[in-house]
Scaffold this active site. Structure first.
Site, PDB file in Angstrom:
ATOM      1  N   GLU A 250     -93.374  33.539 -13.544  1.00  0.00           N
ATOM      2  CA  GLU A 250     -94.156  34.700 -13.049  1.00  0.00           C
ATOM      3  C   GLU A 250     -95.374  34.606 -13.873  1.00  0.00           C
ATOM      4  OE1 GLU A 250     -92.215  38.281 -12.199  1.00  0.00           O
ATOM      5  OE2 GLU A 250     -94.018  39.350 -12.062  1.00  0.00           O
TER       6      GLU A 250
ATOM      7  N   ASP B  87    -104.163  31.446 -19.946  1.00  0.00           N
ATOM      8  CA  ASP B  87    -104.901  32.245 -18.964  1.00  0.00           C
ATOM      9  C   ASP B  87    -104.785  31.566 -17.596  1.00  0.00           C
ATOM     10  OD1 ASP B  87    -107.150  33.167 -17.389  1.00  0.00           O
ATOM     11  OD2 ASP B  87    -108.667  32.714 -18.900  1.00  0.00           O
ATOM     12  N   GLN B  88    -104.512  32.696 -16.432  1.00  0.00           N
ATOM     13  CA  GLN B  88    -104.323  32.005 -14.969  1.00  0.00           C
ATOM     14  C   GLN B  88    -105.399  31.570 -14.451  1.00  0.00           C
ATOM     15  OE1 GLN B  88    -103.783  36.574 -13.095  1.00  0.00           O
ATOM     16  NE2 GLN B  88    -103.440  34.638 -11.813  1.00  0.00           N
TER      17      GLN B  88
ATOM     18  N   ASP C  82     -98.311  37.819 -10.215  1.00  0.00           N
ATOM     19  CA  ASP C  82     -98.522  39.269 -10.570  1.00  0.00           C
ATOM     20  C   ASP C  82     -99.267  39.465 -11.819  1.00  0.00           C
ATOM     21  OD1 ASP C  82     -98.140  41.965 -10.364  1.00  0.00           O
ATOM     22  OD2 ASP C  82     -95.986  42.069 -11.345  1.00  0.00           O
TER      23      ASP C  82
ATOM     24  N   SER D 182     -89.854  42.624 -15.394  1.00  0.00           N
ATOM     25  CA  SER D 182     -89.446  41.657 -14.036  1.00  0.00           C
ATOM     26  C   SER D 182     -88.767  40.200 -14.693  1.00  0.00           C
ATOM     27  CB  SER D 182     -90.632  41.205 -13.391  1.00  0.00           C
ATOM     28  OG  SER D 182     -91.203  42.557 -12.611  1.00  0.00           O
TER      29      SER D 182
ATOM     30  N   GLY E 183     -96.808  41.963 -18.276  1.00  0.00           N
ATOM     31  CA  GLY E 183     -96.747  43.273 -18.382  1.00  0.00           C
ATOM     32  C   GLY E 183     -96.599  43.814 -19.773  1.00  0.00           C
ATOM     33  N   GLY E 184     -96.545  45.139 -19.741  1.00  0.00           N
ATOM     34  CA  GLY E 184     -96.064  45.830 -21.213  1.00  0.00           C
ATOM     35  C   GLY E 184     -97.207  46.426 -21.752  1.00  0.00           C
TER      36      GLY E 184
ATOM     37  N   ASP F  64     -98.554  35.050 -19.650  1.00  0.00           N
ATOM     38  CA  ASP F  64     -99.675  35.960 -20.101  1.00  0.00           C
ATOM     39  C   ASP F  64    -100.591  35.607 -20.970  1.00  0.00           C
ATOM     40  OD1 ASP F  64     -99.101  39.269 -19.235  1.00  0.00           O
ATOM     41  OD2 ASP F  64    -100.652  39.093 -21.100  1.00  0.00           O
TER      42      ASP F  64
ATOM     43  N   HIS G 289    -104.750  39.996 -10.815  1.00  0.00           N
ATOM     44  CA  HIS G 289    -104.967  40.281  -9.471  1.00  0.00           C
ATOM     45  C   HIS G 289    -106.649  40.525  -9.243  1.00  0.00           C
ATOM     46  CE1 HIS G 289    -100.832  41.244  -9.187  1.00  0.00           C
ATOM     47  NE2 HIS G 289    -100.961  42.256  -9.993  1.00  0.00           N
TER      48      HIS G 289
HETATM   49  C1  LIG Z   1     -99.199  43.779 -13.507  1.00  0.00           C
HETATM   50  S1  LIG Z   1     -98.983  43.498 -15.331  1.00  0.00           S
HETATM   51  C2  LIG Z   1     -97.510  42.343 -14.980  1.00  0.00           C
HETATM   52  C3  LIG Z   1     -96.431  42.995 -14.610  1.00  0.00           C
HETATM   53  C4  LIG Z   1     -95.353  42.128 -14.677  1.00  0.00           C
HETATM   54  N1  LIG Z   1     -95.140  40.839 -13.717  1.00  0.00           N
HETATM   55  C5  LIG Z   1     -93.831  43.027 -14.226  1.00  0.00           C
HETATM   56  O1  LIG Z   1     -93.505  42.799 -12.901  1.00  0.00           O
HETATM   57  O2  LIG Z   1     -93.235  43.459 -14.785  1.00  0.00           O
HETATM   58  C6  LIG Z   1    -100.079  42.182 -15.486  1.00  0.00           C
HETATM   59  C7  LIG Z   1    -100.044  41.207 -16.741  1.00  0.00           C
HETATM   60  O3  LIG Z   1    -101.116  40.274 -16.391  1.00  0.00           O
HETATM   61  C8  LIG Z   1    -101.577  39.603 -17.625  1.00  0.00           C
HETATM   62  N2  LIG Z   1    -102.908  39.251 -17.431  1.00  0.00           N
HETATM   63  C9  LIG Z   1    -103.972  39.966 -17.279  1.00  0.00           C
HETATM   64  N3  LIG Z   1    -105.113  38.665 -17.125  1.00  0.00           N
HETATM   65  C10 LIG Z   1    -104.527  37.601 -17.234  1.00  0.00           C
HETATM   66  C11 LIG Z   1    -104.805  36.213 -17.101  1.00  0.00           C
HETATM   67  N4  LIG Z   1    -106.149  35.791 -16.848  1.00  0.00           N
HETATM   68  N5  LIG Z   1    -103.985  35.341 -17.218  1.00  0.00           N
HETATM   69  C12 LIG Z   1    -102.532  35.582 -17.716  1.00  0.00           C
HETATM   70  N6  LIG Z   1    -102.087  36.912 -17.721  1.00  0.00           N
HETATM   71  C13 LIG Z   1    -102.957  37.758 -17.289  1.00  0.00           C
HETATM   72  C14 LIG Z   1    -101.605  41.290 -18.171  1.00  0.00           C
HETATM   73  O4  LIG Z   1    -101.749  41.120 -19.796  1.00  0.00           O
HETATM   74  C15 LIG Z   1    -100.713  41.944 -17.846  1.00  0.00           C
HETATM   75  O5  LIG Z   1     -99.595  41.881 -18.946  1.00  0.00           O
END
Ligand SMILES: C[S@@+](CC[C@H](N)C(=O)[O-])C[C@H]1O[C@@H](n2cnc3c(N)ncnc32)[C@H](O)[C@@H]1O
Length: 407
Positions: free
Chosen positions: A216, A265-266, A288, A230, A220-221, A247, A291
């Site tokens: 995934e 980094d995604q 997730d 999740s 989050g957090g 993350d 976005h």
């Molecule tokens: C919506 S939260 C995730 C919630 C989690 N999937 C859950 O369901 O509990 C978004 C997460 O994406 C991470 N994020 C933001 N940009 C990112 C990136 N470029 N690469 C990886 N993670 C990233 C943020 O740090 C954050 O923790």
């Protein structure tokens, strides 16, 4: 044989104040036709039916987990009428119908009486989404009061989600497994602004007992909370699975058996490839993360090849396809560079044998391996396999059929 119509609506032995009798009729109605359910409601009156259904829902609701008391409005519609039930939900107390003047309504669910009767007394395996509408924090009378409680807003939001989840669990014939787990671990995949878990249950059913590898993106957090809600939910759900989270921030304090938090980094293909080479291939990838539309494309382009045949690539929160701030489109049509643009492209790829291609181009990975695109509100499940079914041969086009028809 029982005459169902008489059984449901015969007024001779029917007392609208007799809940037992009415409930018996509602139970029969659960598998009857729409017309029969409506006739029953016409005969018994919407007030009595809504009341009986409300009592049943209160009985079925699991123990509330929300610390902040929440009044959830359940608006039950029938023809041009609507009855509002207000359910009071708070931790350590059974859910009850409010007889007194309710407080502020923080969450509102609207549903037709026919759908509600089917939910409660219909078949246990019926679809658990797509039959209601909901609104959180529906325009409070006094918006100032909302601003003044800003510091409590996140507790209010999570309490409203938990309370709504509790009520919706009470509206289900069976316990929605993942919905319950989602509430337990504090994931926002059900009953918050998202209603994803029934879709996950449907698509994950065949994987549930397998030793799957799940990745995934986005853990989050907050600053003082490493997140991982999740990931824990998936660990519980896939009892033989290995769960990976990715993350931007280091969340390795979450690491435990069957759960690994990776940092990366995604939007950086080389980082994703390194992770996938080490921990993949995956049965499921869930995006997730940020976005941001560009990031969604990068991750899909890079990671789809690391999804096993028979696996799924899931993208959540597709609404950002329409949010310019996330690199989405500004109008009512999602453009190709957006997440929904990507999904539209995949629909064409799924049908690549149906349109003319230059003979010197090899089918792409997605043309060869996308075998299903299951789209719901704000979430898509892309199914991977061998896209090998032939279409009609080119010579059998519309003109050929016309010619055949002319003979
Ligand atoms: C919506 S939260 C995730 C919630 C989690 N999937 C859950 O369901 O509990 C978004 C997460 O994406 C991470 N994020 C933001 N940009 C990112 C990136 N470029 N690469 C990886 N993670 C990233 C943020 O740090 C954050 O923790």
């Amino acid at each position: 044989m029982v005459d169902t119509q008489t059984e449901l609506t015969d007024p001779t032995d029917q007392d609208p104040t007799d809940l037992t009798d009415l409930t018996r009729r509602l139970v029969h109605a659960g598998t009857a036709s729409d017309d029969q359910i409506q006739a029953l409601v016409d005969a018994a009156g919407l007030d009595a039916v809504a009341r009986a259904l409300g009592e049943e829902i209160c009985f079925r609701c699991p123990e509330p987990v929300n610390p902040m008391p929440i009044d959830v409005a359940l608006d039950v519609g029938h023809r041009d009428q609507e009855r509002r039930l207000v359910l009071h939900v708070v931790r350590d107390r059974p859910v009850r119908l409010r007889e007194d003047r309710p407080g502020t309504i923080w969450s509102q669910v609207g549903i037709g009486v026919t759908d509600l009767v089917r939910r409660l007394y219909g078949r246990g395996d019926r679809r658990m989404t797509g039959d209601f509408r909901n609104t959180f924090l529906p325009s409070p009378d006094d918006p100032e009061s909302l601003y003044s409680m800003f510091s409590e807003l996140s507790t209010l939001l999570s309490s409203a989600a938990q309370a709504t989840g509790t009520v919706m669990a009470g509206c289900a014939p069976r316990c929605p497994d993942l919905g319950e787990l989602s509430l337990r671990y504090g994931s926002d995949k059900w009953a918050s602004f998202h209603w994803y878990t029934p879709h996950y249950e449907r698509h994950f059913a065949s994987l549930r007992d397998e030793p799957v590898r799940i990745l995934e993106i986005g853990i989050g957090g907050y600053e003082d909370d490493p997140g991982g809600s999740s990931l824990k939910m998936w660990k519980r759900f896939f009892h033989r699975g290995e769960i990976f989270g990715l993350d931007l921030y280091d969340k390795s304090e979450l690491n435990e058996t069957r759960l690994t938090a990776l940092t990366g980094d995604q939007n950086a293909p080389e980082e994703l490839i390194a992770i996938a080479e080490e921990h993949g291939p995956f049965d499921v990838v869930i995006d997730d993360g940020s976005h941001m539309n560009e990031h969604v494309h990068t991750s899909f382009r890079t990671l789809f090849s690391y999804v096993r045949a028979g696996g799924l690539y899931v993208i959540e929160d597709l609404q950002t396809a329409y949010f310019p701030g996330f690199g989405g489109s500004s109008g009512d049509t999602a453009e190709p560079h957006t997440s929904i643009g990507l999904v539209k492209r995949l629909l064409d790829d799924l049908h690549h044998r149906e349109y003319e291609q230059r003979s010197d181009t090899e089918p792409s990975l997605t043309q060869r391996t996308v075998v299903g695109v299951h789209m719901y509100h704000n979430i898509v499940f892309v199914e991977k396999g061998v896209n090998g079914e032939d279409g009609l041969p080119a010579w059998m086009d519309a003109s050929a059929w016309d010619a055949l028809g002319a003979k």
